[in-house]
Design a protein around this motif. Structure first.
Motif, PDB file in Angstrom:
ATOM      1  N   LEU A   6      47.200 -52.330 -19.620  1.00 33.66           N
ATOM      2  CA  LEU A   6      47.301 -51.984 -18.205  1.00 33.66           C
ATOM      3  C   LEU A   6      48.479 -51.039 -17.973  1.00 33.66           C
ATOM      4  O   LEU A   6      48.375 -50.075 -17.201  1.00 33.66           O
ATOM      5  N   ALA A   7      49.598 -51.318 -18.647  1.00 34.36           N
ATOM      6  CA  ALA A   7      50.775 -50.448 -18.516  1.00 34.36           C
ATOM      7  C   ALA A   7      50.463 -49.040 -18.998  1.00 34.36           C
ATOM      8  O   ALA A   7      50.858 -48.050 -18.368  1.00 34.36           O
ATOM      9  N   ALA A   8      49.735 -48.943 -20.113  1.00 32.39           N
ATOM     10  CA  ALA A   8      49.370 -47.634 -20.659  1.00 32.39           C
ATOM     11  C   ALA A   8      48.421 -46.904 -19.713  1.00 32.39           C
ATOM     12  O   ALA A   8      48.515 -45.677 -19.536  1.00 32.39           O
ATOM     13  N   PHE A   9      47.494 -47.662 -19.096  1.00 34.72           N
ATOM     14  CA  PHE A   9      46.532 -47.073 -18.158  1.00 34.72           C
ATOM     15  C   PHE A   9      47.257 -46.529 -16.928  1.00 34.72           C
ATOM     16  O   PHE A   9      47.011 -45.404 -16.484  1.00 34.72           O
ATOM     17  N   ILE A  10      48.173 -47.335 -16.369  1.00 36.46           N
ATOM     18  CA  ILE A  10      48.952 -46.897 -15.205  1.00 36.46           C
ATOM     19  C   ILE A  10      49.795 -45.686 -15.556  1.00 36.46           C
ATOM     20  O   ILE A  10      49.925 -44.743 -14.765  1.00 36.46           O
ATOM     21  N   SER A  11      50.360 -45.691 -16.758  1.00 35.33           N
ATOM     22  CA  SER A  11      51.182 -44.566 -17.208  1.00 35.33           C
ATOM     23  C   SER A  11      50.380 -43.281 -17.280  1.00 35.33           C
ATOM     24  O   SER A  11      50.860 -42.205 -16.904  1.00 35.33           O
ATOM     25  N   SER A  12      49.143 -43.378 -17.770  1.00 29.69           N
ATOM     26  CA  SER A  12      48.302 -42.182 -17.889  1.00 29.69           C
ATOM     27  C   SER A  12      47.957 -41.615 -16.516  1.00 29.69           C
ATOM     28  O   SER A  12      47.939 -40.396 -16.319  1.00 29.69           O
ATOM     29  N   ILE A  13      47.711 -42.500 -15.536  1.00 30.29           N
ATOM     30  CA  ILE A  13      47.444 -42.043 -14.166  1.00 30.29           C
ATOM     31  C   ILE A  13      48.688 -41.386 -13.585  1.00 30.29           C
ATOM     32  O   ILE A  13      48.623 -40.323 -12.963  1.00 30.29           O
ATOM     33  N   SER A  14      49.838 -42.021 -13.808  1.00 32.31           N
ATOM     34  CA  SER A  14      51.105 -41.493 -13.293  1.00 32.31           C
ATOM     35  C   SER A  14      51.402 -40.114 -13.877  1.00 32.31           C
ATOM     36  O   SER A  14      51.874 -39.219 -13.169  1.00 32.31           O
ATOM     37  N   ASP A  15      51.120 -39.954 -15.162  1.00 30.49           N
ATOM     38  CA  ASP A  15      51.352 -38.653 -15.811  1.00 30.49           C
ATOM     39  C   ASP A  15      50.514 -37.560 -15.164  1.00 30.49           C
ATOM     40  O   ASP A  15      50.983 -36.436 -14.957  1.00 30.49           O
ATOM     41  N   VAL A  16      49.260 -37.895 -14.850  1.00 26.44           N
ATOM     42  CA  VAL A  16      48.380 -36.909 -14.210  1.00 26.44           C
ATOM     43  C   VAL A  16      48.904 -36.566 -12.820  1.00 26.44           C
ATOM     44  O   VAL A  16      48.989 -35.396 -12.430  1.00 26.44           O
ATOM     45  N   VAL A  17      49.270 -37.613 -12.061  1.00 21.84           N
ATOM     46  CA  VAL A  17      49.762 -37.414 -10.700  1.00 21.84           C
ATOM     47  C   VAL A  17      51.002 -36.528 -10.699  1.00 21.84           C
ATOM     48  O   VAL A  17      51.105 -35.563  -9.928  1.00 21.84           O
ATOM     49  N   TRP A  18      51.957 -36.835 -11.584  1.00 21.48           N
ATOM     50  CA  TRP A  18      53.223 -36.104 -11.583  1.00 21.48           C
ATOM     51  C   TRP A  18      53.118 -34.740 -12.256  1.00 21.48           C
ATOM     52  O   TRP A  18      53.519 -33.720 -11.699  1.00 21.48           O
ATOM     53  N   ASN A  19      52.592 -34.728 -13.483  1.00 18.58           N
ATOM     54  CA  ASN A  19      52.669 -33.511 -14.297  1.00 18.58           C
ATOM     55  C   ASN A  19      51.552 -32.508 -14.040  1.00 18.58           C
ATOM     56  O   ASN A  19      51.710 -31.317 -14.321  1.00 18.58           O
ATOM     57  N   SER A  20      50.440 -32.965 -13.499  1.00 21.72           N
ATOM     58  CA  SER A  20      49.320 -32.042 -13.277  1.00 21.72           C
ATOM     59  C   SER A  20      49.095 -31.707 -11.808  1.00 21.72           C
ATOM     60  O   SER A  20      48.337 -30.803 -11.497  1.00 21.72           O
ATOM     61  N   VAL A  21      49.719 -32.458 -10.912  1.00 20.97           N
ATOM     62  CA  VAL A  21      49.472 -32.241  -9.482  1.00 20.97           C
ATOM     63  C   VAL A  21      50.770 -32.050  -8.710  1.00 20.97           C
ATOM     64  O   VAL A  21      51.014 -31.003  -8.103  1.00 20.97           O
ATOM     65  N   LEU A  22      51.623 -33.064  -8.738  1.00 19.65           N
ATOM     66  CA  LEU A  22      52.758 -33.092  -7.826  1.00 19.65           C
ATOM     67  C   LEU A  22      53.794 -32.002  -8.059  1.00 19.65           C
ATOM     68  O   LEU A  22      54.339 -31.450  -7.105  1.00 19.65           O
ATOM     69  N   ILE A  23      54.104 -31.705  -9.322  1.00 20.84           N
ATOM     70  CA  ILE A  23      55.144 -30.690  -9.530  1.00 20.84           C
ATOM     71  C   ILE A  23      54.715 -29.344  -8.970  1.00 20.84           C
ATOM     72  O   ILE A  23      55.549 -28.576  -8.476  1.00 20.84           O
ATOM     73  N   TYR A  24      53.410 -29.068  -8.998  1.00 25.60           N
ATOM     74  CA  TYR A  24      52.913 -27.806  -8.433  1.00 25.60           C
ATOM     75  C   TYR A  24      52.935 -27.855  -6.909  1.00 25.60           C
ATOM     76  O   TYR A  24      53.290 -26.872  -6.242  1.00 25.60           O
ATOM     77  N   LEU A  25      52.552 -29.004  -6.343  1.00 28.29           N
ATOM     78  CA  LEU A  25      52.543 -29.141  -4.889  1.00 28.29           C
ATOM     79  C   LEU A  25      53.958 -29.099  -4.316  1.00 28.29           C
ATOM     80  O   LEU A  25      54.206 -28.460  -3.292  1.00 28.29           O
ATOM     81  N   LEU A  26      54.880 -29.798  -4.981  1.00 27.63           N
ATOM     82  CA  LEU A  26      56.253 -29.834  -4.482  1.00 27.63           C
ATOM     83  C   LEU A  26      56.911 -28.461  -4.563  1.00 27.63           C
ATOM     84  O   LEU A  26      57.532 -27.999  -3.602  1.00 27.63           O
ATOM     85  N   VAL A  27      56.772 -27.798  -5.706  1.00 28.69           N
ATOM     86  CA  VAL A  27      57.357 -26.467  -5.848  1.00 28.69           C
ATOM     87  C   VAL A  27      56.636 -25.476  -4.941  1.00 28.69           C
ATOM     88  O   VAL A  27      57.269 -24.617  -4.305  1.00 28.69           O
ATOM     89  N   GLY A  28      55.312 -25.596  -4.846  1.00 26.43           N
ATOM     90  CA  GLY A  28      54.540 -24.708  -3.979  1.00 26.43           C
ATOM     91  C   GLY A  28      54.947 -24.846  -2.528  1.00 26.43           C
ATOM     92  O   GLY A  28      55.114 -23.843  -1.812  1.00 26.43           O
ATOM     93  N   THR A  29      55.121 -26.088  -2.072  1.00 25.76           N
ATOM     94  CA  THR A  29      55.577 -26.318  -0.697  1.00 25.76           C
ATOM     95  C   THR A  29      56.969 -25.741  -0.499  1.00 25.76           C
ATOM     96  O   THR A  29      57.278 -25.156   0.547  1.00 25.76           O
ATOM     97  N   GLY A  30      57.820 -25.893  -1.510  1.00 25.78           N
ATOM     98  CA  GLY A  30      59.168 -25.338  -1.442  1.00 25.78           C
ATOM     99  C   GLY A  30      59.168 -23.825  -1.329  1.00 25.78           C
ATOM    100  O   GLY A  30      59.978 -23.242  -0.589  1.00 25.78           O
ATOM    101  N   ILE A  31      58.255 -23.169  -2.044  1.00 26.42           N
ATOM    102  CA  ILE A  31      58.138 -21.704  -1.957  1.00 26.42           C
ATOM    103  C   ILE A  31      57.691 -21.289  -0.560  1.00 26.42           C
ATOM    104  O   ILE A  31      58.230 -20.346   0.032  1.00 26.42           O
TER     105      ILE A  31
END
Length: 457
Positions: A6-31
């Motif tokens: 379960l920890a590994a599953f949650i980690s994989s979801i978190s990685d997608v949320v942070w590394n594939s979505v959020l960093i682009y949205l946060l930096v994009g909003t900042g721009i």
């Protein structure tokens, strides 16, 4: 499914949320915010610093139902921003992304300064007085102001639940664990003893309400910042010959990691960007929706005043504290980026300080962790409490405080990967409602950045 699975599953979801979505949205909003506010983080940076030092005090006015001083709001925000990520986060970024990660950390922080300006302005614009007579504010209020009806209530409610779990519960378990682990390494102190001590002090502060929280942060934040800066400067003074090569490696590796690390390591520009941006945003929290709860309570003449102060908080967190951590590690000779089995995280930071301080290195990191992590516990508790009060009323805050105290004790004694991964995931999930509101309210913030009066109905 086992706990590990379960920890590994949650980690994989978190990685997608942070590394594939959020960093682009946060930096994009900042721009977007940087462009729409005409680089407010540059134009008004000097004004923000003047406001900071103009209100500097270790014993300012008493905070209460009507809010707190602008300086107290800033220190409460910084208390939450400057945490274990400023030590372990810098080390992790350097290990996985190489020296170039620090350059991209600076870039993300630069655009994050525009985000946090917008958050503070909106928090001031839409702050209100709750049923118990307390001035309050934060994303839940400007989300509902922008999106009327059921959608706004659902979006705001989702944000509130996410931040209560992300920061108040799981997040504070992680912070408490970082304190106990550092003290166990440095002094051999049993984790449960550290946890109980932290919980007792935290409970005393929590029960004192916003007045006691503001009083503690206005004293603790300047002291912890000065303590850490002096320690880092002392190490860099010894390793002064390695400072220029360290800066050179940061700029070169940002665009050509192999020129610094060699091709065998396998770290690319993509990894440098990914880890630098992610660790930087996770540390300074710009755009995440946490710090507006503090900035809303500042007693200022107009929202722009607190926006300018908020910009300074990201500068202190990333360009000063995180950069000093990175330079200590880079000049120590302990970094082996991308090498399997090499030191990473807190262990790498401790080794870097030990290389110069000797046996005092572990103690310095442990004391710093205590300052940083405990201040974060105070700030995160307050942010969660604001949302508990908004959702369930003032009576529920006592129950919330009790749960947080228990989480501190449990977290200090037991590191559970599932809890750490859930903290990362909830941290990511709470960002989405905040970013949606920021994007839809960017026009209002742009008016504020031009000096217009946005308090008119």
């Amino acid at each position: 499914m086992t706990m590990d699975q379960l920890a590994a599953f949650i980690s994989s979801i978190s990685d997608v949320v942070w590394n594939s979505v959020l960093i682009y949205l946060l930096v994009g909003t900042g721009i977007i915010y940087t462009i729409r506010t005409r680089f407010v983080q540059i134009r008004r940076f000097g004004a923000g610093f003047k406001r900071l030092f103009g209100g500097f005090s270790l014993s300012g006015e008493k905070a209460g139902k009507d809010g707190m001083s602008s300086f107290q709001a800033l220190t409460t925000a910084i208390a939450a921003q400057v945490g274990t990520g400023n030590i372990a986060g810098a080390a992790t970024a350097l290990y996985w992304g190489g020296p170039g990660a620090i350059f991209w950390m600076w870039v993300s922080a630069f655009f994050g300064m525009a985000n946090i300006y917008g958050e503070a302005v909106l928090a001031q614009k839409y702050k209100t007085v709750d049923a118990s007579g307390h001035v309050t504010g934060g994303p839940i209020y400007y989300i509902k102001a922008r999106f009327q009806g059921r959608f706004g209530k659902l979006l705001a409610g989702f944000f509130s639940i996410a931040i209560i779990f992300a920061l108040g519960f799981t997040g504070n378990m992680v912070q408490a664990n970082s304190i106990s682990a550092a003290f166990q390494t440095a002094f051999g102190t049993p984790a449960i003893v550290v946890g109980v001590a932290c919980a007792v002090v935290a409970a005393f502060i929590f029960l004192g309400g916003v007045g006691r929280i503001a009083s503690v942060t206005e004293k603790l934040v300047p002291v912890m910042a000065i303590f850490y800066v002096i320690g880092c400067v002392g190490v860099l003074a010894v390793n002064y010959q390695a400072i220029i090569p360290a800066f050179r490696s940061i700029f070169v590796a940002a665009f050509d990691p192999q020129a610094v690390l060699g091709g065998a390591v396998g770290i690319s520009v993509r990894e440098a960007m990914r880890y630098g941006v992610a660790r930087g945003l996770f540390s300074n929290e710009a755009g995440m929706g946490s710090t507006p709860h503090a900035h809303a309570l500042a007693k200022v003449e107009k929202p722009q005043d607190q926006g300018e102060i908020a910009v300074v908080s990201v500068f202190i967190d990333t360009f000063i504290v995180l950069t000093l951590s990175a330079l200590v590690i880079l000049t120590s000779g302990e970094l082996q980026s991308g090498v399997p089995g090499a030191l990473d995280g807190t262990a790498l930071a401790q080794a870097a300080f030990n290389a110069t301080m000797g046996v005092f290195g572990n103690a310095f990191v442990a004391i710093t962790m205590l300052f940083f992590a405990f201040s974060t516990i105070i700030g995160w508790y307050f942010f969660g409490e604001t949302n508990v009060r908004a959702l369930f009323g003032a009576k529920a805050t006592k129950v919330y405080a009790a749960i947080v105290v228990v989480c501190i004790v449990i977290g200090s004694a037991l590191k559970v990967d599932l809890v750490w991964n859930l903290s990362d995931l909830f941290n990511g999930l709470m960002v989405f409602p905040n970013l949606i509101a920021l994007l839809f309210l960017s026009g209002l913030v742009a008016k504020a950045a031009r000096g217009e009066d946005i308090m008119k109905k």
